[in-house]
Scaffold this motif. Sequence first.
Motif, PDB file in Angstrom:
ATOM      1  N   ALA A  98       0.944  -1.319  -0.208  1.00 17.08           N
ATOM      2  CA  ALA A  98      -0.076  -0.437  -0.166  1.00 17.08           C
ATOM      3  C   ALA A  98       0.783   0.838  -0.222  1.00 17.08           C
ATOM      4  O   ALA A  98       0.630   2.914  -0.509  1.00 17.08           O
ATOM      5  CB  ALA A  98      -0.451   0.113   1.007  1.00 17.08           C
ATOM      6  N   ARG A  99       2.381   1.132   0.803  1.00 12.33           N
ATOM      7  CA  ARG A  99       2.920   2.225   0.574  1.00 12.33           C
ATOM      8  C   ARG A  99       4.096   2.609   0.107  1.00 12.33           C
ATOM      9  O   ARG A  99       4.736   3.838  -0.850  1.00 12.33           O
ATOM     10  CB  ARG A  99       3.643   2.352   2.396  1.00 12.33           C
ATOM     11  CG  ARG A  99       2.311   2.445   3.279  1.00 12.33           C
ATOM     12  CD  ARG A  99       1.518   3.975   3.491  1.00 12.33           C
ATOM     13  NE  ARG A  99       0.753   4.330   4.305  1.00 12.33           N
ATOM     14  CZ  ARG A  99      -0.681   4.557   4.549  1.00 12.33           C
ATOM     15  NH1 ARG A  99      -0.803   4.359   3.267  1.00 12.33           N
ATOM     16  NH2 ARG A  99      -1.388   4.595   5.027  1.00 12.33           N
ATOM     17  N   SER A 100       4.240   1.392  -1.263  1.00 16.79           N
ATOM     18  CA  SER A 100       5.579   1.065  -1.863  1.00 16.79           C
ATOM     19  C   SER A 100       4.625   2.426  -3.413  1.00 16.79           C
ATOM     20  O   SER A 100       4.110   2.463  -3.709  1.00 16.79           O
ATOM     21  CB  SER A 100       5.414  -0.436  -2.894  1.00 16.79           C
ATOM     22  OG  SER A 100       6.522  -0.265  -3.132  1.00 16.79           O
ATOM     23  N   VAL A 168      -1.521   9.588   5.362  1.00 17.75           N
ATOM     24  CA  VAL A 168       0.146   8.998   5.273  1.00 17.75           C
ATOM     25  C   VAL A 168      -0.037  10.095   6.629  1.00 17.75           C
ATOM     26  O   VAL A 168       1.130   9.097   7.616  1.00 17.75           O
ATOM     27  CB  VAL A 168       0.942   9.317   4.347  1.00 17.75           C
ATOM     28  CG1 VAL A 168       2.396   8.905   4.915  1.00 17.75           C
ATOM     29  CG2 VAL A 168       0.506   8.518   2.917  1.00 17.75           C
ATOM     30  N   GLU A 169      -0.456  11.334   6.292  1.00 12.43           N
ATOM     31  CA  GLU A 169      -0.061  11.953   7.949  1.00 12.43           C
ATOM     32  C   GLU A 169      -0.626  11.575   9.334  1.00 12.43           C
ATOM     33  O   GLU A 169       0.420  11.914   9.748  1.00 12.43           O
ATOM     34  CB  GLU A 169      -1.636  13.492   7.317  1.00 12.43           C
ATOM     35  CG  GLU A 169      -0.887  13.797   6.897  1.00 12.43           C
ATOM     36  CD  GLU A 169      -1.061  13.881   5.272  1.00 12.43           C
ATOM     37  OE1 GLU A 169      -1.306  14.045   4.021  1.00 12.43           O
ATOM     38  OE2 GLU A 169      -1.597  12.538   5.240  1.00 12.43           O
ATOM     39  N   VAL A 188      -0.776   2.118  15.639  1.00 14.16           N
ATOM     40  CA  VAL A 188      -2.115   2.521  14.778  1.00 14.16           C
ATOM     41  C   VAL A 188      -2.484   2.525  14.057  1.00 14.16           C
ATOM     42  O   VAL A 188      -3.721   3.141  13.431  1.00 14.16           O
ATOM     43  CB  VAL A 188      -1.067   4.340  14.633  1.00 14.16           C
ATOM     44  CG1 VAL A 188      -1.753   5.614  13.474  1.00 14.16           C
ATOM     45  CG2 VAL A 188      -0.801   4.909  16.026  1.00 14.16           C
ATOM     46  N   VAL A 189      -1.682   1.932  13.006  1.00 15.46           N
ATOM     47  CA  VAL A 189      -2.533   2.043  11.455  1.00 15.46           C
ATOM     48  C   VAL A 189      -3.535   0.182  11.016  1.00 15.46           C
ATOM     49  O   VAL A 189      -4.616   0.825  11.260  1.00 15.46           O
ATOM     50  CB  VAL A 189      -1.736   1.284  10.772  1.00 15.46           C
ATOM     51  CG1 VAL A 189      -1.846   0.516   9.216  1.00 15.46           C
ATOM     52  CG2 VAL A 189      -0.415   2.381  10.305  1.00 15.46           C
ATOM     53  N   LEU A 190      -3.293  -0.805  12.602  1.00 16.88           N
ATOM     54  CA  LEU A 190      -3.875  -2.210  12.470  1.00 16.88           C
ATOM     55  C   LEU A 190      -5.589  -1.482  13.592  1.00 16.88           C
ATOM     56  O   LEU A 190      -6.405  -1.573  12.656  1.00 16.88           O
ATOM     57  CB  LEU A 190      -2.649  -3.316  13.269  1.00 16.88           C
ATOM     58  CG  LEU A 190      -1.820  -3.447  11.999  1.00 16.88           C
ATOM     59  CD1 LEU A 190      -1.316  -4.715  13.321  1.00 16.88           C
ATOM     60  CD2 LEU A 190      -2.070  -3.937  11.267  1.00 16.88           C
ATOM     61  N   PRO A 191      -4.984  -0.779  14.142  1.00 18.73           N
ATOM     62  CA  PRO A 191      -6.515  -0.867  14.934  1.00 18.73           C
ATOM     63  C   PRO A 191      -7.105  -0.122  13.832  1.00 18.73           C
ATOM     64  O   PRO A 191      -8.528  -0.549  14.560  1.00 18.73           O
ATOM     65  CB  PRO A 191      -5.506   0.736  16.006  1.00 18.73           C
ATOM     66  CG  PRO A 191      -4.407  -0.132  16.172  1.00 18.73           C
ATOM     67  CD  PRO A 191      -3.601  -0.270  15.254  1.00 18.73           C
TER      68      PRO A 191
END
Length: 278
Positions: A98-100, A168-169, A188-191
């Motif tokens: 996703a971030r690549s 992304v912020e 942060v991201v997984l929850p």
Amino acid sequence: MLSSRGRPRRAWLGVAGAYTASAILVIPIYWLLVTSIRQPAELQSATTLWPTEPNFEGYASVLGDAAFGQNLINSLIYGAGAAAMAILLGAGLAYALARSEARWTRWVLFGMLVLQTFPGIMLAIPLFVMFSQLQLIDSRWAVVIALATKTVPFTALMLRPYFQAIPVEVEHAAWLDGATRLQTLVRVVLPLTLPGLVTVSAFNFVAGWGDLLFSITLLTDPALQPISVGLYRYIGQYAVDWNQLMAASVIASIPAVAVFFFAQRFLVSGTTAGATNE
């Protein structure tokens, strides 16, 4: 242009069609339940929709079978193992994709999508040869790893839209507070992707719970076999014990139904999230 009178009629037809389709899908489940409690004499010549005198001897025999209980425990291990390994490996892979911004990302996604179309038998034989060399035949790890070849790509494909939808912020703010990239992902991201995690975990658990191909290929020890293989004990060479087979099938289906029941509030949002993402 559709008239105002025609719209309710189409809506009514849609609802009627949905109920009809649901009724048709319920028929095998109903027949499974009814057959499990019929008297042996009624099994071949039943003329009623419900047995005149319910017979629960099949359930008593199955629940009193220690081997059946061990099969259930094994299925639970394989289902939970497949779900856990898929989250551990697939979530990280999905986040990376996703971030690549690399050009080869789409090719990786395409490769994983193609992998999902492969029949399991194409993977079972090579895995059997590899695990034989590693002396992992008759090992629970062999089944869990084999299941991961299907569940990890599936998890990555399903979770990637969730990670793309997170600004992304949000991650930048966590980095400014001193969090590492791994800490940001875990805390942060997984929850924020909980509906997706529950959705893919439910599907992966059911895939591991009901696995037959990998289990019957990689396991020869009856003490390690899951319930999908254990059901064959009730199918003899010349006869089938329908009461016990159907009773065992009903019991074996309860965990999968329970998983989807408790996860249902996440499933709709989980399967539709990211539908408009690129």
